[in-house]
Write a protein that holds these residues in place. Sequence first.
Motif, PDB file in Angstrom:
ATOM      1  N   UNK A   1     -73.735 -51.220 -43.896  1.00  0.00           N
ATOM      2  CA  UNK A   1     -73.247 -49.839 -43.790  1.00  0.00           C
ATOM      3  C   UNK A   1     -73.043 -49.211 -45.166  1.00  0.00           C
ATOM      4  N   UNK A   2     -72.496 -49.994 -46.093  1.00  0.00           N
ATOM      5  CA  UNK A   2     -72.272 -49.480 -47.451  1.00  0.00           C
ATOM      6  C   UNK A   2     -73.604 -49.188 -48.142  1.00  0.00           C
ATOM      7  N   UNK A   3     -74.578 -50.066 -47.979  1.00  0.00           N
ATOM      8  CA  UNK A   3     -75.888 -49.866 -48.598  1.00  0.00           C
ATOM      9  C   UNK A   3     -76.562 -48.620 -48.038  1.00  0.00           C
ATOM     10  N   UNK A   4     -76.495 -48.445 -46.746  1.00  0.00           N
ATOM     11  CA  UNK A   4     -77.083 -47.250 -46.130  1.00  0.00           C
ATOM     12  C   UNK A   4     -76.385 -45.981 -46.608  1.00  0.00           C
ATOM     13  N   UNK A   5     -75.077 -46.018 -46.709  1.00  0.00           N
ATOM     14  CA  UNK A   5     -74.326 -44.844 -47.156  1.00  0.00           C
ATOM     15  C   UNK A   5     -74.649 -44.507 -48.606  1.00  0.00           C
ATOM     16  N   UNK A   6     -74.729 -45.525 -49.453  1.00  0.00           N
ATOM     17  CA  UNK A   6     -75.084 -45.273 -50.853  1.00  0.00           C
ATOM     18  C   UNK A   6     -76.502 -44.713 -50.963  1.00  0.00           C
ATOM     19  N   UNK A   7     -77.405 -45.246 -50.153  1.00  0.00           N
ATOM     20  CA  UNK A   7     -78.769 -44.729 -50.169  1.00  0.00           C
ATOM     21  C   UNK A   7     -78.843 -43.270 -49.727  1.00  0.00           C
ATOM     22  N   UNK A   8     -78.127 -42.948 -48.662  1.00  0.00           N
ATOM     23  CA  UNK A   8     -78.121 -41.553 -48.200  1.00  0.00           C
ATOM     24  C   UNK A   8     -77.466 -40.629 -49.227  1.00  0.00           C
ATOM     25  N   UNK A   9     -76.441 -41.136 -49.898  1.00  0.00           N
ATOM     26  CA  UNK A   9     -75.810 -40.355 -50.964  1.00  0.00           C
ATOM     27  C   UNK A   9     -76.771 -40.107 -52.113  1.00  0.00           C
ATOM     28  N   UNK A  10     -77.526 -41.125 -52.486  1.00  0.00           N
ATOM     29  CA  UNK A  10     -78.511 -40.985 -53.567  1.00  0.00           C
ATOM     30  C   UNK A  10     -79.596 -39.985 -53.190  1.00  0.00           C
TER      31      UNK A  10
END
Length: 71
Positions: free
Chosen positions: A54-63
């Motif tokens: 979930x954290x990886x997906x959120x960071x990716x979407x933020x980027x």
Amino acid sequence: MAWMIWVGALLTLFGLALLVYCIVTALKAKKLGGTDEEVLARLQKVVPLNMLALMTSALGLGAVTIGIILT
């Protein structure tokens, strides 16, 4: 900043792949059955990986979002 969009997209896809793995693992744990404690122990092993996904997906979407704004 187009590179940030691509890196974010890759991070998001990696996170989604981890989420699918977590779902499959949880379904297998439930399907194997056993006592409630055994099933709970199997499911608790998946929780940290699920949070990482979930954290990886959120960071990716933020980027991706920041890359789009800066482009």
